[in-house]
Scaffold this active site. Structure first.
Site, PDB file in Angstrom:
ATOM      1  N   TRP A 148       0.803  -1.223   0.000  1.00 24.13           N
ATOM      2  CA  TRP A 148       0.000   0.000   0.000  1.00 24.13           C
ATOM      3  C   TRP A 148       0.836   1.274   0.000  1.00 24.13           C
ATOM      4  CZ3 TRP A 148       1.752   2.547   4.155  1.00 24.13           C
ATOM      5  CH2 TRP A 148       2.223   1.790   5.241  1.00 24.13           C
ATOM      6  N   LYS A 172      -2.258  -8.270  -7.786  1.00 28.47           N
ATOM      7  CA  LYS A 172      -3.029  -8.281  -6.544  1.00 28.47           C
ATOM      8  C   LYS A 172      -2.552  -7.092  -5.702  1.00 28.47           C
ATOM      9  CE  LYS A 172      -5.089  -9.176  -2.688  1.00 28.47           C
ATOM     10  NZ  LYS A 172      -4.573  -7.935  -2.063  1.00 28.47           N
ATOM     11  N   PRO A 173      -3.305  -5.960  -5.740  1.00 22.32           N
ATOM     12  CA  PRO A 173      -2.886  -4.794  -4.967  1.00 22.32           C
ATOM     13  C   PRO A 173      -3.275  -4.923  -3.504  1.00 22.32           C
ATOM     14  CG  PRO A 173      -4.917  -4.301  -6.125  1.00 22.32           C
ATOM     15  CD  PRO A 173      -4.533  -5.710  -6.509  1.00 22.32           C
ATOM     16  N   ALA A 174      -2.645  -4.124  -2.663  1.00 23.77           N
ATOM     17  CA  ALA A 174      -3.010  -4.095  -1.244  1.00 23.77           C
ATOM     18  C   ALA A 174      -4.446  -3.623  -1.092  1.00 23.77           C
ATOM     19  CB  ALA A 174      -2.070  -3.159  -0.486  1.00 23.77           C
ATOM     20  N   GLY A 226       6.590  -6.671   0.132  1.00 24.82           N
ATOM     21  CA  GLY A 226       5.858  -6.610   1.391  1.00 24.82           C
ATOM     22  C   GLY A 226       6.747  -7.037   2.541  1.00 24.82           C
ATOM     23  N   GLU A 248      10.885  -8.573  -2.633  1.00 21.45           N
ATOM     24  CA  GLU A 248      11.404  -7.312  -2.083  1.00 21.45           C
ATOM     25  C   GLU A 248      10.725  -7.148  -0.738  1.00 21.45           C
ATOM     26  OE1 GLU A 248      11.655  -3.980  -0.590  1.00 21.45           O
ATOM     27  OE2 GLU A 248      10.412  -3.195  -2.217  1.00 21.45           O
ATOM     28  N   CYS A 282      10.105   1.050   2.649  1.00 21.60           N
ATOM     29  CA  CYS A 282      11.075   0.025   3.035  1.00 21.60           C
ATOM     30  C   CYS A 282      12.493   0.581   2.979  1.00 21.60           C
ATOM     31  CB  CYS A 282      10.941  -1.201   2.151  1.00 21.60           C
ATOM     32  SG  CYS A 282      11.088  -0.842   0.387  1.00 21.60           S
ATOM     33  N   GLU A 379      10.987  -2.717  11.697  1.00 21.67           N
ATOM     34  CA  GLU A 379      10.774  -1.672  10.703  1.00 21.67           C
ATOM     35  C   GLU A 379       9.715  -0.707  11.248  1.00 21.67           C
ATOM     36  OE1 GLU A 379      10.635  -1.683   5.841  1.00 21.67           O
ATOM     37  OE2 GLU A 379       9.638  -3.295   6.924  1.00 21.67           O
TER      38      GLU A 379
END
Length: 475
Positions: A148, A172-174, A226, A248, A282, A379
């Site tokens: 997202w 497949k998007p968030a 993700g 990633e 990230c 994170e």
């Protein structure tokens, strides 16, 4: 605004007629209702991608390149419209959203140029008995899973090379940010992508629909951006059918400042590395390691800059820091800060969640952070900068490498030899040396250790969607 599934070149409702709400992070209010794809819809998307595969793979590279170039043009022409949509559903400041659209479009331009460069090789076997011919072929049907935080750029970074290579795909998007992905589908269709080549499947049941696709033998590629936690699960599932994977994953980027650094440049770099996208990246600087002799000055100046940022709704032109994406994210950031403060850290600025609607957290600088604090291990994904001091180069490198992650690192020093030496010693796939930004469509983006597998961007990004076929031939 499109809100249905995009399968086989058509906008279709979910097979179950189920829908889910998309929220505005600035208020928590519903801004749209989107079709909620099911496992049956996932297989329908694979059907469409598989049917479109042979024709798209056989399409001349120049034709594929022109389609990508048209998509770049359309994105650029509609940059303001797309930026507003990103800010609305993601919460990021409009200035960040505009930057994302520019960055995202560049992947289409870059891969329009790379589409004609999937070169092979020809050599004579050492024995002289035959020729070794190596050709590149598209890997096949791809499942692309995006997060997202960069809903446009993370999609184009995968779609661009996949299209250039001749692959078909299901995006497949968030579920927090599906509207941008659906807008991208419309742009790609207008640019001339044939029906079934790009399919977009929003769903609240992410695990189920992705697992269903990975179990289908026609799916030959998974590209996921993700968390490391989810990445491990998907790697295990991909192993069942030996699916080609690119990952990633999470990051825990160190930002090293040596006493001989240009402090003005280090502060500017810190603001970019930490506050791009409000810290929800990230690549965000997560741990600041500053040589002790300049730590007080660095902390004071960073806090001064952070505290001056304007916090507000992402869609407001004046906003510099928007809300975080959802309640879970802001609660996590708040918990990490509270834990650090309880362990003895001091908040030079920020440090507490404001009252009122929306998922806001103020820009925060922490000093005196305990080395074993969770905020240095996890994170953060928010506008928080924890600062730790060091006294030697070896200590700085040791602290930087004391993490399971290895995505990116930042190093500021006036000594080029030291900068290169430290850059080589740090366990990361990317290093910003006297630079707070590393992302570039022309460069290989990716990490080591538990930050991922493979690279996105650059020529390497194209090769992730191609298989090498060796033909032994005599003439």
């Amino acid at each position: 605004m499109e809100t249905e599934l995009f399968i086989g070149g058509k906008w279709v409702p979910a097979s179950s007629s189920s829908r889910f709400d998309v929220l505005d992070p600035a208020t928590g209010d519903t801004i749209a209702s989107v079709a909620d794809g099911s496992e049956a819809d996932a297989i329908a998307a694979v059907d469409a991608a598989a049917a479109a595969g042979p024709a798209w793979a056989a399409t001349p590279p120049r034709v594929r390149a022109e389609v990508l170039r048209k998509a770049f043009t359309l994105m650029t022409e509609r940059a303001d419209e797309l930026a507003k949509l990103i800010s609305l559903e993601n919460g990021k400041a409009l200035v960040d959203a505009k930057g994302e659209v520019t960055y995202a479009a560049e992947f289409f331009r870059w891969y329009s140029e790379e589409a004609v460069r999937a070169e092979g090789a020809l050599a004579t076997a050492p024995s002289g008995a035959n020729r070794i011919l190596v050709t590149r072929q598209p890997v096949g049907v791809c499942v692309l899973v995006t997060p997202w935080n960069f809903p446009a750029a993370m999609a184009t970074r995968k779609i661009g090379p996949a299209l250039a290579a001749g692959c078909t795909m299901i995006l497949k998007p968030a579920s927090d940010t599906p509207l941008t992905a659906l807008a991208m589908a419309a742009i790609l269709a207008e640019a001339g992508v044939p029906d079934g080549v790009v399919n977009v499947l929003p769903s609240r049941s992410s695990g189920k629909v992705v697992s269903q696709m990975l179990r289908d033998s026609r799916v030959r590629k998974l590209s996921f951006t993700g968390s490391t936690e989810v990445g491990r699960i998907l790697l295990a599932q991909a192993a069942e059918n030996v699916v080609n994977t690119s990952m990633e994953l999470g990051g825990n980027a160190p930002f090293l400042v040596f006493a001989d650094a240009d402090l003005d440049a280090a502060i500017e770099g810190a603001m970019i590395a930490k506050m791009r996208n409000g810290g929800e990246a990230c690549t965000a600087a997560n741990r600041f390691f500053v040589e002790s002799s300049i730590a007080d000055e660095f902390s004071r100046r960073l806090a001064q800059r952070m505290s001056a940022l304007v916090v507000g709704p992402g869609t407001d032109e004046k906003t510099q820091v928007g809300p975080l994406v959802n309640e879970d994210t802001v609660a996590k950031v708040d918990g990490l800060v509270r834990s650090a403060l309880d362990a003895g850290a001091e908040a030079v600025t920020g440090g507490s969640r404001p009252e009122g609607p929306g998922f806001y957290y103020p820009p925060t600088v922490l000093t005196g952070v305990a080395p074993d604090s969770a905020i240095l291990r996890e994170e953060i994904f928010g506008p928080v900068a924890p600062i730790v001091t060091f006294t030697s180069e070896d200590e700085a490198v040791r602290l930087a490498n004391d993490t399971e992650y290895g995505l990116v690192a930042y190093v500021y020093t006036g000594d080029l030899a030291r900068g290169l030496r430290v850059s080589e010693a740090i366990e990361a796939g990317m290093v910003g040396l006297n630079r707070g930004l590393v992302s570039d469509p022309a460069a290989p983006f990716g990490g080591v250790k538990q930050s991922g597998i493979g690279r996105e961007g650059g020529h390497e990004g194209l090769l992730e969607y191609l298989e090498s076929k060796y033909i032994a031939v005599s003439w």
